[in-house]
Design a protein around this motif. Structure first.
Motif, PDB file in Angstrom:
ATOM      1  N   UNK A 139       0.784  -1.122   0.008  1.00 25.21           N
ATOM      2  CA  UNK A 139       0.142   0.129   0.005  1.00 25.21           C
ATOM      3  C   UNK A 139       0.871   1.235   0.082  1.00 25.21           C
ATOM      4  N   UNK A 140       1.918   1.158   0.829  1.00 26.41           N
ATOM      5  CA  UNK A 140       2.732   2.175   0.903  1.00 26.41           C
ATOM      6  C   UNK A 140       3.592   2.623  -0.417  1.00 26.41           C
ATOM      7  N   UNK A 141       3.911   1.616  -0.998  1.00 27.93           N
ATOM      8  CA  UNK A 141       4.640   1.524  -1.913  1.00 27.93           C
ATOM      9  C   UNK A 141       3.782   2.201  -3.346  1.00 27.93           C
ATOM     10  N   UNK A 142       2.881   1.621  -3.346  1.00 23.66           N
ATOM     11  CA  UNK A 142       1.717   2.175  -4.545  1.00 23.66           C
ATOM     12  C   UNK A 142       1.490   3.658  -4.101  1.00 23.66           C
ATOM     13  N   UNK A 143       1.487   3.872  -2.878  1.00 19.75           N
ATOM     14  CA  UNK A 143       1.258   5.441  -2.890  1.00 19.75           C
ATOM     15  C   UNK A 143       2.353   6.149  -2.967  1.00 19.75           C
ATOM     16  N   UNK A 144       3.512   5.834  -2.736  1.00 21.34           N
ATOM     17  CA  UNK A 144       4.894   6.282  -3.126  1.00 21.34           C
ATOM     18  C   UNK A 144       4.857   6.414  -4.491  1.00 21.34           C
ATOM     19  N   UNK A 145       4.563   5.561  -5.307  1.00 16.03           N
ATOM     20  CA  UNK A 145       4.513   5.480  -6.973  1.00 16.03           C
ATOM     21  C   UNK A 145       3.786   6.627  -7.454  1.00 16.03           C
ATOM     22  N   UNK A 146       2.491   6.772  -6.748  1.00 13.78           N
ATOM     23  CA  UNK A 146       1.586   7.500  -7.551  1.00 13.78           C
ATOM     24  C   UNK A 146       1.330   8.960  -6.996  1.00 13.78           C
ATOM     25  N   UNK A 147       2.489   9.105  -6.075  1.00 17.69           N
ATOM     26  CA  UNK A 147       2.913  10.445  -5.434  1.00 17.69           C
ATOM     27  C   UNK A 147       1.884  10.820  -4.249  1.00 17.69           C
ATOM     28  N   UNK A 148       1.195   9.841  -3.712  1.00 15.53           N
ATOM     29  CA  UNK A 148       0.045  10.165  -2.783  1.00 15.53           C
ATOM     30  C   UNK A 148       0.969  10.484  -1.406  1.00 15.53           C
ATOM     31  N   UNK A 149       2.114  10.117  -1.300  1.00 19.53           N
ATOM     32  CA  UNK A 149       2.881  10.369  -0.352  1.00 19.53           C
ATOM     33  C   UNK A 149       3.558  11.633  -0.076  1.00 19.53           C
ATOM     34  N   UNK A 181      13.229   2.199   5.423  1.00 18.43           N
ATOM     35  CA  UNK A 181      14.642   2.355   5.278  1.00 18.43           C
ATOM     36  C   UNK A 181      14.889   2.609   3.879  1.00 18.43           C
ATOM     37  N   UNK A 182      14.167   1.992   2.880  1.00 19.74           N
ATOM     38  CA  UNK A 182      14.489   1.759   1.556  1.00 19.74           C
ATOM     39  C   UNK A 182      13.782   3.034   0.703  1.00 19.74           C
ATOM     40  N   UNK A 183      12.633   3.606   1.564  1.00 19.36           N
ATOM     41  CA  UNK A 183      12.148   4.705   1.000  1.00 19.36           C
ATOM     42  C   UNK A 183      12.363   6.050   1.579  1.00 19.36           C
ATOM     43  N   UNK A 184      13.411   6.172   2.522  1.00 14.80           N
ATOM     44  CA  UNK A 184      13.724   7.572   3.106  1.00 14.80           C
ATOM     45  C   UNK A 184      13.031   7.958   4.184  1.00 14.80           C
ATOM     46  N   UNK A 185      12.637   7.005   5.146  1.00 19.55           N
ATOM     47  CA  UNK A 185      11.776   7.216   6.394  1.00 19.55           C
ATOM     48  C   UNK A 185      12.609   6.517   7.511  1.00 19.55           C
ATOM     49  N   UNK A 186      12.713   7.401   8.611  1.00 15.86           N
ATOM     50  CA  UNK A 186      13.380   6.986   9.883  1.00 15.86           C
ATOM     51  C   UNK A 186      12.550   6.708  10.972  1.00 15.86           C
ATOM     52  N   UNK A 187      12.665   5.621  11.333  1.00 16.84           N
ATOM     53  CA  UNK A 187      11.972   4.928  12.410  1.00 16.84           C
ATOM     54  C   UNK A 187      12.490   5.770  13.633  1.00 16.84           C
ATOM     55  N   UNK A 188      11.323   6.476  14.304  1.00 19.80           N
ATOM     56  CA  UNK A 188      11.439   7.364  15.289  1.00 19.80           C
ATOM     57  C   UNK A 188      11.141   6.689  16.695  1.00 19.80           C
ATOM     58  N   UNK A 189      10.366   5.817  16.641  1.00 19.63           N
ATOM     59  CA  UNK A 189       9.748   5.197  17.980  1.00 19.63           C
ATOM     60  C   UNK A 189       9.083   3.833  17.750  1.00 19.63           C
ATOM     61  N   UNK A 190       9.109   2.795  18.753  1.00 16.72           N
ATOM     62  CA  UNK A 190       8.487   1.617  18.602  1.00 16.72           C
ATOM     63  C   UNK A 190       7.692   1.279  19.843  1.00 16.72           C
ATOM     64  N   UNK A 191       6.805   0.648  19.989  1.00 14.61           N
ATOM     65  CA  UNK A 191       5.992   0.283  20.903  1.00 14.61           C
ATOM     66  C   UNK A 191       5.492  -1.415  20.948  1.00 14.61           C
ATOM     67  N   UNK A 225      17.774  10.518   5.993  1.00 17.35           N
ATOM     68  CA  UNK A 225      17.466   9.567   6.211  1.00 17.35           C
ATOM     69  C   UNK A 225      18.459   8.225   6.158  1.00 17.35           C
ATOM     70  N   UNK A 226      19.056   8.318   5.295  1.00 16.25           N
ATOM     71  CA  UNK A 226      20.202   7.202   5.008  1.00 16.25           C
ATOM     72  C   UNK A 226      21.202   7.468   6.101  1.00 16.25           C
ATOM     73  N   UNK A 227      21.538   8.826   6.723  1.00 16.14           N
ATOM     74  CA  UNK A 227      22.546   8.799   7.710  1.00 16.14           C
ATOM     75  C   UNK A 227      22.076   8.235   8.988  1.00 16.14           C
ATOM     76  N   UNK A 228      20.651   8.747   9.187  1.00 12.63           N
ATOM     77  CA  UNK A 228      20.228   8.611  10.477  1.00 12.63           C
ATOM     78  C   UNK A 228      19.885   7.304  10.631  1.00 12.63           C
ATOM     79  N   UNK A 229      19.630   6.250   9.681  1.00  5.30           N
ATOM     80  CA  UNK A 229      19.074   4.940   9.830  1.00  5.30           C
ATOM     81  C   UNK A 229      20.349   4.211  10.055  1.00  5.30           C
ATOM     82  N   UNK A 230      21.424   4.723   9.843  1.00  6.93           N
ATOM     83  CA  UNK A 230      22.767   3.882  10.353  1.00  6.93           C
ATOM     84  C   UNK A 230      22.685   3.970  11.888  1.00  6.93           C
TER      85      UNK A 230
END
Length: 264
Positions: free
Chosen positions: A102-112, A134-144, A164-169
């Motif tokens: 769903x997210x990838x489709x939204x990425x491809x269609x510009x919906x994000x 990670x692949x699409x430039x998002x950074x995980x900020x928190x998990x529960x 994101x690439x640097x922060x994800x390291x």
């Protein structure tokens, strides 16, 4: 004001105040109704694929007197949105593979476009979602991690970032797992178990993976009943996976799990 389940409340608590939110797979629109009733957000889109839940969302919205603030739309995934229409997206209660699609489709269609925040609760396949982020430039900020009605859930909160690439390291820092294990295997377990959850492991995380070990042991036993070469290979692979889970759990700074009696 409506009362949310523990799972939905955990998601709601991670939505940034003032955001325009799209809740995809909204079902009865409980989450957007709560977010507006609580004053956390000004407006929302509730998206649903099927007509039944879509009508239920419309009724819930109307009963709450929020028809002017919540747009209920029927459609597939992010197709219900216009680019730049929302700041945050919540998706909950589906498999990680479907969520990533769903997210990838939204990425491809510009919906994000313009979206700055994702709050995601996959029922399974959390690693698939983390890898997509990670692949699409998002950074995980928190998990529960939480348990409700006998099920364990994980909630992932991600933000979009140019660096994101640097922060994800840093997020997926391999030193979180002080193990004599190859780097790609360590990275794999960070994706599967969650980098923040591993940094501050709780009893619920241990419980989740102890249950996974029990499931794998049942599968291993069934496979062992066959003498075929394919079964022998599969059993060996399951043993290796179980051993790696035990290694990871044993290195965490918490009470050690009691799985010594299981196959190794």
């Amino acid at each position: 004001m409506i009362k949310l389940s523990k799972r939905l409340q955990t998601i709601a608590d991670r939505v940034t105040a003032g955001s325009r939110v799209a809740d995809i797979g909204s079902d009865h629109a409980l989450l957007p109704v709560y977010l507006i009733q609580s004053g956390r957000i000004p407006s929302a889109v509730a998206g649903e694929l099927n007509s039944g839940p879509c009508e239920a969302a419309r009724k819930q919205t109307a009963d709450a007197g929020l028809t002017g603030k919540i747009a209920v739309r029927q459609g597939d995934g992010l197709a219900v949105l216009q680019p730049g229409e929302v700041d945050a997206i919540t998706i909950a209660g589906m498999g990680g593979s479907l969520m990533a699609d769903i997210l990838e489709s939204g990425q491809q269609s510009g919906k994000l476009a313009g979206v700055q925040e994702l709050v995601l609760q996959p029922n399974v396949g959390e690693d698939i979602v983390r890898r997509w982020l990670v692949r699409r430039g998002w950074v995980l900020a928190d998990e529960a991690i939480l348990e409700e009605d006998g099920r364990i859930y994980e909630v992932l909160h991600a933000v979009y970032a140019e660096d994101a690439e640097i922060r994800n390291i840093g997020v997926y820092d391999l030193t979180v797992l002080p193990l004599p294990m190859e780097s790609h295997k360590k990275a794999g377990w960070l994706y599967r178990m969650g980098p923040y959850l591993l940094r501050k492991p709780c009893g619920l995380l241990i419980k989740k993976w102890e249950l996974e070990l029990q499931k794998l042991e049942r599968i291993r036993h069934q496979v062992s009943l066959s003498e075929s070469p394919e079964s022998r290979e599969k059993e060996a692979a399951i043993r290796e996976e179980m051993n790696q889970i035990k290694e990871v759990l044993a290195c965490l700074p918490t009470d050690k799990p009691s799985f010594k009696s299981w196959s190794s």
